[in-house]
Write a protein that holds these residues in place. Structure first.
Motif, short mmCIF file in Angstrom:
data_model
loop_
_atom_site.label_atom_id
_atom_site.label_comp_id
_atom_site.label_asym_id
_atom_site.label_seq_id
_atom_site.Cartn_x
_atom_site.Cartn_y
_atom_site.Cartn_z
N MET A 242 6.32 -1.07 1.53
CA MET A 242 6.97 -1.60 2.72
C MET A 242 8.43 -1.91 2.43
O MET A 242 8.78 -2.28 1.31
N VAL A 243 9.26 -1.76 3.43
CA VAL A 243 10.70 -2.02 3.30
C VAL A 243 10.97 -3.50 3.08
O VAL A 243 11.86 -3.87 2.33
N ASN A 244 10.18 -4.35 3.73
CA ASN A 244 10.36 -5.80 3.62
C ASN A 244 9.27 -6.40 2.74
O ASN A 244 8.20 -5.83 2.59
N PRO A 245 9.53 -7.59 2.17
CA PRO A 245 8.49 -8.26 1.39
C PRO A 245 7.27 -8.54 2.26
O PRO A 245 7.39 -8.76 3.46
N LEU A 246 6.10 -8.54 1.63
CA LEU A 246 4.86 -8.84 2.35
C LEU A 246 4.29 -10.16 1.84
O LEU A 246 4.15 -10.36 0.63
N VAL A 247 3.95 -11.03 2.76
CA VAL A 247 3.27 -12.26 2.38
C VAL A 247 1.82 -11.94 2.04
O VAL A 247 1.27 -12.47 1.09
N TYR A 248 1.21 -11.05 2.81
CA TYR A 248 -0.18 -10.68 2.59
C TYR A 248 -0.41 -9.24 3.05
O TYR A 248 0.13 -8.81 4.07
N ALA A 249 -1.20 -8.52 2.30
CA ALA A 249 -1.64 -7.18 2.71
C ALA A 249 -3.10 -7.04 2.32
O ALA A 249 -3.50 -7.44 1.23
N GLY A 250 -3.88 -6.48 3.22
CA GLY A 250 -5.29 -6.22 2.95
C GLY A 250 -5.59 -4.77 3.26
O GLY A 250 -5.04 -4.20 4.20
N TYR A 251 -6.42 -4.17 2.44
CA TYR A 251 -6.73 -2.75 2.59
C TYR A 251 -8.19 -2.59 2.21
O TYR A 251 -8.66 -3.19 1.24
N ARG A 252 -8.93 -1.80 2.94
CA ARG A 252 -10.32 -1.53 2.56
C ARG A 252 -10.65 -0.07 2.82
O ARG A 252 -10.17 0.53 3.77
N VAL A 253 -11.46 0.46 1.93
CA VAL A 253 -11.92 1.84 2.05
C VAL A 253 -13.45 1.79 2.10
O VAL A 253 -14.08 1.21 1.21
N VAL A 254 -14.02 2.38 3.15
CA VAL A 254 -15.47 2.41 3.33
C VAL A 254 -15.95 3.80 2.94
O VAL A 254 -15.50 4.80 3.50
N LEU A 255 -16.85 3.85 1.97
CA LEU A 255 -17.39 5.12 1.49
C LEU A 255 -18.65 5.51 2.26
O LEU A 255 -19.35 4.64 2.79
N PRO A 256 -18.96 6.79 2.29
CA PRO A 256 -20.21 7.22 2.93
C PRO A 256 -21.42 6.60 2.22
O PRO A 256 -21.36 6.28 1.04
N ILE B 28 4.11 -9.66 -2.08
CA ILE B 28 4.54 -8.37 -2.62
C ILE B 28 6.03 -8.17 -2.30
O ILE B 28 6.43 -8.25 -1.15
N PRO B 29 6.85 -7.91 -3.32
CA PRO B 29 8.27 -7.69 -3.07
C PRO B 29 8.53 -6.42 -2.25
O PRO B 29 7.71 -5.51 -2.21
N ALA B 30 9.71 -6.36 -1.64
CA ALA B 30 10.12 -5.19 -0.86
C ALA B 30 10.17 -3.95 -1.75
O ALA B 30 10.45 -4.04 -2.95
N ASP B 31 9.87 -2.81 -1.16
CA ASP B 31 9.95 -1.50 -1.81
C ASP B 31 9.06 -1.35 -3.04
O ASP B 31 9.33 -0.52 -3.90
N ARG B 32 8.03 -2.12 -3.12
CA ARG B 32 7.11 -2.01 -4.25
C ARG B 32 5.92 -1.13 -3.86
O ARG B 32 5.27 -1.36 -2.85
N ARG B 33 5.62 -0.16 -4.68
CA ARG B 33 4.49 0.74 -4.48
C ARG B 33 3.26 0.05 -5.06
O ARG B 33 3.24 -0.31 -6.25
N PHE B 34 2.22 -0.15 -4.25
CA PHE B 34 1.02 -0.81 -4.72
C PHE B 34 -0.19 -0.31 -3.95
O PHE B 34 -0.07 0.23 -2.86
N GLY B 35 -1.35 -0.51 -4.53
CA GLY B 35 -2.58 -0.09 -3.88
C GLY B 35 -3.71 0.03 -4.88
O GLY B 35 -3.78 -0.74 -5.84
N MET B 36 -4.55 1.06 -4.68
CA MET B 36 -5.70 1.23 -5.56
C MET B 36 -5.99 2.71 -5.74
O MET B 36 -5.67 3.55 -4.91
N ARG B 37 -6.62 2.99 -6.86
CA ARG B 37 -7.07 4.34 -7.19
C ARG B 37 -8.59 4.32 -7.21
O ARG B 37 -9.19 3.45 -7.86
#
Length: 96
Positions: free
Chosen positions: A29-43, A83-92
Motif C-alpha cells: 500500500m502507498v500509505n501506512p496501514l494500521v491493520y490489514a487482514g487477509y484470508r485464503v479459503v482452500l477447497p 505496516i509502513p508505507a510501500d512495504r511488500r508483505f503477505g504469505m506464501r
C-alpha cells in the motif's frame, strides 16, 4: 478510514491450485496501514503450509494461522498491524 474488500478470485491461485506450485498472496500500500487482514479459503480436503512474506517474528505485529470453515475447508488467516508505507508483505502457501 476503514475499507473492506471481499474478492472472489479463483484464478489468482492458479499456480497453487492448477499446478501444485507455491503461490504468494501479497500486498503493498502507498500509505501506512494500521491493520490489514487477509484470508485464503482452500477447497475441501486440501491443507497448506504457510510462511510470512515481509513480516518478521519478534519485530512485526502479525499472526498467521489456520482454521477450518464449513465443509472441512482450510482457511489461512493473516493479520498484520502497523505496516509502513510501500512495504511488500503477505504469505506464501504451498499445498501439503
Amino acid at each position: 478510514m476503514r475499507l473492506r474488500l471481499d474478492v472472489d478470485w479463483p484464478g489468482k491461485a492458479a499456480p497453487l491450485m492448477r499446478f501444485g506450485e507455491p503461490d504468494e498472496f501479497i500486498m503493498r500500500m502507498v500509505n501506512p496501514l494500521v491493520y490489514a487482514g487477509y484470508r485464503v479459503v482452500l477447497p475441501s480436503g486440501l491443507k497448506a503450509r504457510y510462511d510470512p512474506i515481509g513480516l518478521h517474528c519478534g519485530v512485526d505485529r502479525f499472526t498467521l494461522t489456520t482454521s477450518t470453515a464449513g465443509g472441512g475447508r482450510s482457511v489461512v488467516h493473516l493479520q498484520a498491524h502497523d505496516i509502513p508505507a510501500d512495504r511488500r508483505f503477505g504469505m506464501r502457501l504451498d499445498l501439503k
